[in-house]
Design a protein around this motif. Structure first.
Motif, PDB file in Angstrom:
ATOM      1  N   HIS A  10     -13.601  54.426  38.346  1.00 19.18           N
ATOM      2  CA  HIS A  10     -12.244  54.203  37.841  1.00 19.18           C
ATOM      3  C   HIS A  10     -11.769  55.500  37.205  1.00 19.18           C
ATOM      4  O   HIS A  10     -12.570  56.372  36.838  1.00 19.18           O
ATOM      5  CB  HIS A  10     -12.227  53.059  36.818  1.00 19.18           C
ATOM      6  N   PRO A  11     -10.444  55.672  37.056  1.00 19.44           N
ATOM      7  CA  PRO A  11      -9.948  56.880  36.387  1.00 19.44           C
ATOM      8  C   PRO A  11     -10.441  56.921  34.940  1.00 19.44           C
ATOM      9  O   PRO A  11     -10.412  55.912  34.234  1.00 19.44           O
ATOM     10  CB  PRO A  11      -8.423  56.720  36.453  1.00 19.44           C
ATOM     11  N   THR A  51     -11.781  60.595  38.869  1.00 24.09           N
ATOM     12  CA  THR A  51     -12.334  59.304  39.278  1.00 24.09           C
ATOM     13  C   THR A  51     -13.560  59.539  40.132  1.00 24.09           C
ATOM     14  O   THR A  51     -13.511  60.323  41.083  1.00 24.09           O
ATOM     15  CB  THR A  51     -11.293  58.509  40.095  1.00 24.09           C
TER      16      THR A  51
END
Length: 351
Positions: A327-328, A303
């Motif tokens: 975000h991941p 991330t």
């Protein structure tokens, strides 16, 4: 003279900002040349300006004027709006923020070569700056006028080369030019073993200044080529810190050796340091140094703040927000080729 403390503190910011203003490589190279020229002119003209002012005003008045000029320069700096690089996430700790630029620097072979050349510059510069007064006054038995001429010879050699470097870089890459600078500085220090007279000293100092400028003028280009735009401030700060670490070593060494071994021994030791540093630079910075490298990527999930560039082509669910966003996400493994720099996705230099 007037804004030196401000200039020193903001040097990495100034140097890292020039590439954001001047996108054209030729214009950027000429800007580096003019920046070097301005630095040498400041070193030459500031003492003369101070001496001229002391003829008409007192030392206390000059000190007050200098303080006011310092405040004015600081206010001008604050008033300037600098272009912002692409946003980057805060590192999770102070140590990671401090070490980010140094990590990029030390993992890039051409920059390891630059660090060695920084040591050669500091060895030559330490001899010239610390011991010029000793050589001219004590060894040659001359006066203040000759001291000023000796400093001017080093500055003149540096300025002449700074004006020539942009044209040279249109035909020759950075590596041979910068290594030649290391050779010239080494030669100038070893020629000092011949105990030259005043005219010979002026020639040596001109050669030394020319060699130093061959190394320092292209440095910004090398740093710009070796990082992502958002990492430039960290990398230029690393160059500032590491190069000044070299000066921190050679300045006191030049003074101590001059006092205990005399000028001949000091020339020999600092010349040997410059020679070893230049040889090390040639060894770690290979002649074949392409910008585009093929390399392997292992699969990774992580991330971080990112744009959708060639490394980020993935689906979204709608909550991630505008770019750049964090975000991941997943990076599949594989092999590809592109301009290679050390960054979040490339932690080690390809072998």
């Amino acid at each position: 003279m007037w804004s030196y403390p401000v200039t020193m503190c903001l040097a990495p910011v100034f140097q890292a900002t020039i590439p954001d203003i001047l996108k054209n490589e030729g214009q950027y190279t000429r800007a580096l040349s003019l920046s070097r020229l301005a630095y040498d002119l400041e070193n030459l003209l500031s003492p003369m300006a101070a001496a001229a002012l002391l003829v008409v005003i007192s030392f206390d008045a000059l000190f007050l004027l200098n303080a006011l000029a310092f405040l004015l320069s600081a206010a001008l700096v604050v008033s300037v709006t600098l272009p912002s690089p692409r946003p980057v996430e805060e590192a999770p700790s102070v140590w990671q923020r401090v070490s980010h630029g140094v990590r990029i620097y030390l993992k890039t072979p051409r920059l390891r070569g630059l660090l060695a050349l920084n040591l050669a510059v500091s060895a030559a510069g330490g001899m010239q700056i610390v011991n010029t007064v000793v050589v001219v006054r004590s060894v040659l038995g001359l006066g203040e006028r000759e001291v000023a001429m000796a400093f001017a010879a080093a500055g003149g050699g540096s300025m002449l080369v700074a004006l020539m470097v942009p044209k040279c870089l249109e035909r020759v890459p950075e590596r041979p030019i910068m290594l030649l600078g290391g050779v010239l500085m080494t030669l100038s220090l070893y020629l000092g073993l011949l105990t030259p007279g005043f005219i010979g000293l002026l020639g040596l100092w001109s050669l030394l200044g020319a060699g130093a400028s061959l190394v320092m003028t292209p440095t910004g280009r090398l740093l710009k080529q070796s990082c992502q735009p958002e990492d430039r401030p960290a990398l230029f700060a690393a160059q500032f810190s590491l190069s000044h670490g070299c000066w921190l070593f050679t300045y006191p060494l030049a003074g101590w050796m001059g006092a205990h071994l005399g000028m001949t021994g000091t020339f020999a030791l600092l010349g040997t340091i410059a020679l070893a540093a230049t040889g090390l630079a040639a060894l770690v910075w290979r002649a074949h140094d392409p910008m585009v490298l093929g390399h392997e990527h292992a699969p990774i999930n992580h991330t971080h703040l990112h744009y959708h560039d060639e490394h980020h082509r993935h689906a979204h669910e709608g909550w991630e927000g505008p770019e750049p966003h964090s975000h991941p996400h997943h990076h599949p493994g594989g092999r590809h080729r592109h301009v290679f720099v050390i960054d979040d996705h490339h932690g080690e230099w390809p072998r």
